[in-house]
Design a protein around this motif. Structure first.
Motif, PDB file in Angstrom:
ATOM      1  N   ARG A   5       0.795   3.065 -33.150  1.00 46.74           N
ATOM      2  CA  ARG A   5       1.856   2.328 -33.828  1.00 46.74           C
ATOM      3  C   ARG A   5       2.423   1.266 -32.885  1.00 46.74           C
ATOM      4  O   ARG A   5       2.809   1.577 -31.761  1.00 46.74           O
ATOM      5  CB  ARG A   5       2.971   3.275 -34.248  1.00 46.74           C
ATOM      6  N   VAL A   6       2.444   0.031 -33.347  1.00 45.29           N
ATOM      7  CA  VAL A   6       3.017  -1.052 -32.552  1.00 45.29           C
ATOM      8  C   VAL A   6       4.023  -1.812 -33.404  1.00 45.29           C
ATOM      9  O   VAL A   6       3.912  -1.858 -34.637  1.00 45.29           O
ATOM     10  CB  VAL A   6       1.950  -2.019 -32.020  1.00 45.29           C
ATOM     11  N   GLY A   7       5.022  -2.391 -32.741  1.00 42.14           N
ATOM     12  CA  GLY A   7       6.012  -3.134 -33.501  1.00 42.14           C
ATOM     13  C   GLY A   7       7.052  -3.784 -32.621  1.00 42.14           C
ATOM     14  O   GLY A   7       6.911  -3.882 -31.396  1.00 42.14           O
ATOM     15  N   CYS A   8       8.131  -4.204 -33.275  1.00 45.30           N
ATOM     16  CA  CYS A   8       9.208  -4.969 -32.653  1.00 45.30           C
ATOM     17  C   CYS A   8      10.544  -4.291 -32.948  1.00 45.30           C
ATOM     18  O   CYS A   8      10.601  -3.329 -33.714  1.00 45.30           O
ATOM     19  CB  CYS A   8       9.209  -6.404 -33.206  1.00 45.30           C
ATOM     20  N   PRO A   9      11.647  -4.795 -32.381  1.00 47.01           N
ATOM     21  CA  PRO A   9      12.929  -4.168 -32.646  1.00 47.01           C
ATOM     22  C   PRO A   9      13.470  -4.438 -34.041  1.00 47.01           C
ATOM     23  O   PRO A   9      14.363  -3.728 -34.507  1.00 47.01           O
ATOM     24  CB  PRO A   9      13.864  -4.770 -31.593  1.00 47.01           C
ATOM     25  N   MET A  10      12.968  -5.484 -34.702  1.00 45.84           N
ATOM     26  CA  MET A  10      13.475  -5.859 -36.018  1.00 45.84           C
ATOM     27  C   MET A  10      12.359  -6.522 -36.809  1.00 45.84           C
ATOM     28  O   MET A  10      11.274  -6.750 -36.288  1.00 45.84           O
ATOM     29  CB  MET A  10      14.670  -6.804 -35.890  1.00 45.84           C
ATOM     30  N   TRP A  11      12.649  -6.838 -38.080  1.00 45.74           N
ATOM     31  CA  TRP A  11      11.656  -7.546 -38.892  1.00 45.74           C
ATOM     32  C   TRP A  11      12.198  -8.866 -39.446  1.00 45.74           C
ATOM     33  O   TRP A  11      11.440  -9.765 -39.723  1.00 45.74           O
ATOM     34  CB  TRP A  11      11.161  -6.666 -40.035  1.00 45.74           C
ATOM     35  N   ALA A  12      13.515  -8.985 -39.597  1.00 43.09           N
ATOM     36  CA  ALA A  12      14.108 -10.179 -40.217  1.00 43.09           C
ATOM     37  C   ALA A  12      14.600 -11.132 -39.138  1.00 43.09           C
ATOM     38  O   ALA A  12      15.808 -11.324 -38.955  1.00 43.09           O
ATOM     39  CB  ALA A  12      15.243  -9.780 -41.158  1.00 43.09           C
ATOM     40  N   HIS A  13      13.682 -11.720 -38.385  1.00 45.61           N
ATOM     41  CA  HIS A  13      14.019 -12.637 -37.300  1.00 45.61           C
ATOM     42  C   HIS A  13      13.615 -14.043 -37.751  1.00 45.61           C
ATOM     43  O   HIS A  13      12.422 -14.363 -37.844  1.00 45.61           O
ATOM     44  CB  HIS A  13      13.259 -12.228 -36.038  1.00 45.61           C
ATOM     45  N   ARG A  14      14.572 -14.876 -38.045  1.00 46.52           N
ATOM     46  CA  ARG A  14      14.282 -16.155 -38.681  1.00 46.52           C
ATOM     47  C   ARG A  14      13.401 -17.082 -37.834  1.00 46.52           C
ATOM     48  O   ARG A  14      12.628 -17.878 -38.401  1.00 46.52           O
ATOM     49  CB  ARG A  14      15.587 -16.855 -39.058  1.00 46.52           C
ATOM     50  N   PRO A  15      13.437 -17.032 -36.473  1.00 43.44           N
ATOM     51  CA  PRO A  15      12.500 -17.869 -35.717  1.00 43.44           C
ATOM     52  C   PRO A  15      11.026 -17.543 -35.971  1.00 43.44           C
ATOM     53  O   PRO A  15      10.147 -18.322 -35.584  1.00 43.44           O
ATOM     54  CB  PRO A  15      12.885 -17.592 -34.257  1.00 43.44           C
ATOM     55  N   TRP A  16      10.746 -16.400 -36.614  1.00 47.88           N
ATOM     56  CA  TRP A  16       9.353 -16.072 -36.919  1.00 47.88           C
ATOM     57  C   TRP A  16       8.833 -16.805 -38.159  1.00 47.88           C
ATOM     58  O   TRP A  16       7.634 -16.766 -38.439  1.00 47.88           O
ATOM     59  CB  TRP A  16       9.200 -14.564 -37.126  1.00 47.88           C
ATOM     60  N   VAL A  17       9.718 -17.418 -38.915  1.00 47.81           N
ATOM     61  CA  VAL A  17       9.289 -18.199 -40.079  1.00 47.81           C
ATOM     62  C   VAL A  17       8.592 -19.458 -39.563  1.00 47.81           C
ATOM     63  O   VAL A  17       9.184 -20.261 -38.848  1.00 47.81           O
ATOM     64  CB  VAL A  17      10.481 -18.577 -40.981  1.00 47.81           C
ATOM     65  N   GLY A  18       7.355 -19.607 -39.922  1.00 39.06           N
ATOM     66  CA  GLY A  18       6.536 -20.690 -39.393  1.00 39.06           C
ATOM     67  C   GLY A  18       5.458 -20.129 -38.492  1.00 39.06           C
ATOM     68  O   GLY A  18       4.280 -20.108 -38.867  1.00 39.06           O
ATOM     69  N   PRO A  19       5.831 -19.625 -37.285  1.00 38.44           N
ATOM     70  CA  PRO A  19       4.797 -19.047 -36.414  1.00 38.44           C
ATOM     71  C   PRO A  19       4.138 -17.795 -36.989  1.00 38.44           C
ATOM     72  O   PRO A  19       2.938 -17.592 -36.824  1.00 38.44           O
ATOM     73  CB  PRO A  19       5.565 -18.729 -35.134  1.00 38.44           C
ATOM     74  N   PHE A  20       4.913 -16.927 -37.649  1.00 34.14           N
ATOM     75  CA  PHE A  20       4.373 -15.661 -38.134  1.00 34.14           C
ATOM     76  C   PHE A  20       4.538 -15.461 -39.638  1.00 34.14           C
ATOM     77  O   PHE A  20       3.701 -14.827 -40.270  1.00 34.14           O
ATOM     78  CB  PHE A  20       5.021 -14.490 -37.390  1.00 34.14           C
ATOM     79  N   TYR A  21       5.608 -15.968 -40.204  1.00 36.39           N
ATOM     80  CA  TYR A  21       5.841 -15.860 -41.643  1.00 36.39           C
ATOM     81  C   TYR A  21       5.641 -17.231 -42.283  1.00 36.39           C
ATOM     82  O   TYR A  21       5.891 -18.255 -41.637  1.00 36.39           O
ATOM     83  CB  TYR A  21       7.268 -15.372 -41.938  1.00 36.39           C
ATOM     84  N   PRO A  22       5.225 -17.274 -43.532  1.00 34.67           N
ATOM     85  CA  PRO A  22       5.025 -18.573 -44.194  1.00 34.67           C
ATOM     86  C   PRO A  22       6.308 -19.392 -44.237  1.00 34.67           C
ATOM     87  O   PRO A  22       7.413 -18.854 -44.375  1.00 34.67           O
ATOM     88  CB  PRO A  22       4.582 -18.185 -45.606  1.00 34.67           C
ATOM     89  N   SER A  23       6.161 -20.690 -44.096  1.00 32.99           N
ATOM     90  CA  SER A  23       7.311 -21.577 -44.245  1.00 32.99           C
ATOM     91  C   SER A  23       7.936 -21.365 -45.629  1.00 32.99           C
ATOM     92  O   SER A  23       7.235 -21.192 -46.613  1.00 32.99           O
ATOM     93  CB  SER A  23       6.892 -23.033 -44.085  1.00 32.99           C
ATOM     94  N   GLY A  24       9.248 -21.372 -45.673  1.00 36.85           N
ATOM     95  CA  GLY A  24       9.941 -21.148 -46.930  1.00 36.85           C
ATOM     96  C   GLY A  24      10.233 -19.691 -47.231  1.00 36.85           C
ATOM     97  O   GLY A  24      10.771 -19.374 -48.297  1.00 36.85           O
ATOM     98  N   THR A  25       9.873 -18.787 -46.305  1.00 37.51           N
ATOM     99  CA  THR A  25      10.179 -17.368 -46.510  1.00 37.51           C
ATOM    100  C   THR A  25      11.691 -17.185 -46.695  1.00 37.51           C
ATOM    101  O   THR A  25      12.488 -17.645 -45.887  1.00 37.51           O
ATOM    102  CB  THR A  25       9.706 -16.540 -45.304  1.00 37.51           C
ATOM    103  N   LYS A  26      12.067 -16.514 -47.753  1.00 35.72           N
ATOM    104  CA  LYS A  26      13.478 -16.339 -48.075  1.00 35.72           C
ATOM    105  C   LYS A  26      14.060 -15.145 -47.321  1.00 35.72           C
ATOM    106  O   LYS A  26      13.381 -14.119 -47.154  1.00 35.72           O
ATOM    107  CB  LYS A  26      13.663 -16.145 -49.577  1.00 35.72           C
ATOM    108  N   PRO A  27      15.316 -15.264 -46.874  1.00 38.92           N
ATOM    109  CA  PRO A  27      15.971 -14.105 -46.251  1.00 38.92           C
ATOM    110  C   PRO A  27      15.971 -12.904 -47.184  1.00 38.92           C
ATOM    111  O   PRO A  27      16.181 -13.035 -48.387  1.00 38.92           O
ATOM    112  CB  PRO A  27      17.405 -14.608 -46.002  1.00 38.92           C
ATOM    113  N   GLY A  28      15.702 -11.743 -46.615  1.00 40.04           N
ATOM    114  CA  GLY A  28      15.649 -10.523 -47.403  1.00 40.04           C
ATOM    115  C   GLY A  28      14.253 -10.136 -47.848  1.00 40.04           C
ATOM    116  O   GLY A  28      14.058  -9.033 -48.373  1.00 40.04           O
TER     117      GLY A  28
END
Length: 282
Positions: A5-28
């Motif tokens: 199991r690998v992971g991070c301290p959180m999942w809703a980190h807005r700087p990840w939008v673009g590098p890791f999440y699609p642009s336009g990803t909505k909060p929540g």
């Protein structure tokens, strides 16, 4: 198959939008995307407050059955009340997260640096009363629990008898690296340089690697854990390795890179899911 199991301290980190999440990803909506990058999360959000029933239901909707939350007990229990008379609060927390079912991994009990050997009796009583049927992990930060003292021996004996893991807090990459950000200065102030102990790991060892601003420095710290994780997997254990950086800009990619490094050594390692919206690793 062997599972890491690998992971991070959180999942809703807005700087990840673009590098890791699609642009336009909505909060929540970030959790569903995060579960395509990592197969576990530390879930620091529960440390600050017990979640609502509606929030937990939303987490259940956005996460697959194969995902694991390694929640922390609320700070009300560990820091404010310091484990005194907390049976009601512990039961309330476990009841709230119950709808997540098997997605709840080890529940972490993180204690403050001021909680030391003088508090050992309250700690031992708390550990003995923890409900069976759940996986538990204990993070201690007072140096008195890392030295060869009677307090450490008593705590480790109870943990071993009850299958409670002592969380490994590895701050070596943080303290060895340069300070490039205000966040790194704060991390060095709040994350103690405690010894790395792996002798009370339990069936679900948890390692929190606290890295530096530079991804290559953090990756070097992670790679040092490959031999130990391979050994744990060979023993039939399911390790959890969580990646922290001062600003957590590259953590999802670093977590996947660490998993890939272990996969090079373990033929039957269960693969991670394919990311959605990837534009960079780190």
């Amino acid at each position: 198959m062997s599972v890491l199991r690998v992971g991070c301290p959180m999942w809703a980190h807005r700087p990840w939008v673009g590098p890791f999440y699609p642009s336009g990803t909505k909060p929540g909506t970030e959790l569903a995307l995060y579960t395509t990058w990592c197969n576990a999360v530390e879930g620091n959000t529960t440390f600050y407050a017990e979640p609502s029933v509606a929030t937990v239901e939303k987490w259940a909707e956005q996460s697959p059955d194969t995902f694991r939350f390694a929640f922390k007990l609320p700070r009300l229990i560990t820091h404010d009340k310091r484990l005194h008379d907390v049976a009601t609060e512990v039961r309330s927390f476990l009841d709230v997260i119950e709808p997540l079912g098997d997605r709840v991994g080890p529940v972490q009990v993180q204690l403050p640096p001021s909680f030391g050997p003088d508090d050992v009796e309250i700690l031992l009583g708390f550990l003995r009363r923890l409900p069976a049927g759940r996986s538990w992990a204990l993070e201690l930060r007072h140096l008195g629990f890392f030295e060869n003292t009677a307090a450490r021996e008593r705590v480790d004996r109870v943990c071993t008898d009850r299958g409670i893991a002592r969380v490994v807090l590895d701050t070596r990459p943080l303290h060895a690296g340069p300070v490039d950000s205000d966040a790194a200065i704060e991390e060095k102030r709040t994350k103690p340089a405690v010894p790395v102990l792996t002798d009370v790991a339990g069936p679900h060892p948890i390692v929190r690697v606290i890295g530096e601003d530079r991804p290559d420095g953090t990756m070097a710290g992670l790679l040092a854990w490959v031999p130990q994780v391979v050994e744990w997997l060979a023993d039939g254990r399911t390790p959890y390795v969580f990646v922290h950086q001062p600003e957590n800009l590259h953590s999802p990619g670093l977590a996947r890179a660490f998993h890939a490094a272990v996969a090079d050594e373990v033929d039957d390692l269960e693969p991670l899911p394919e990311p959605a919206g990837q534009t960079s690793m780190f």
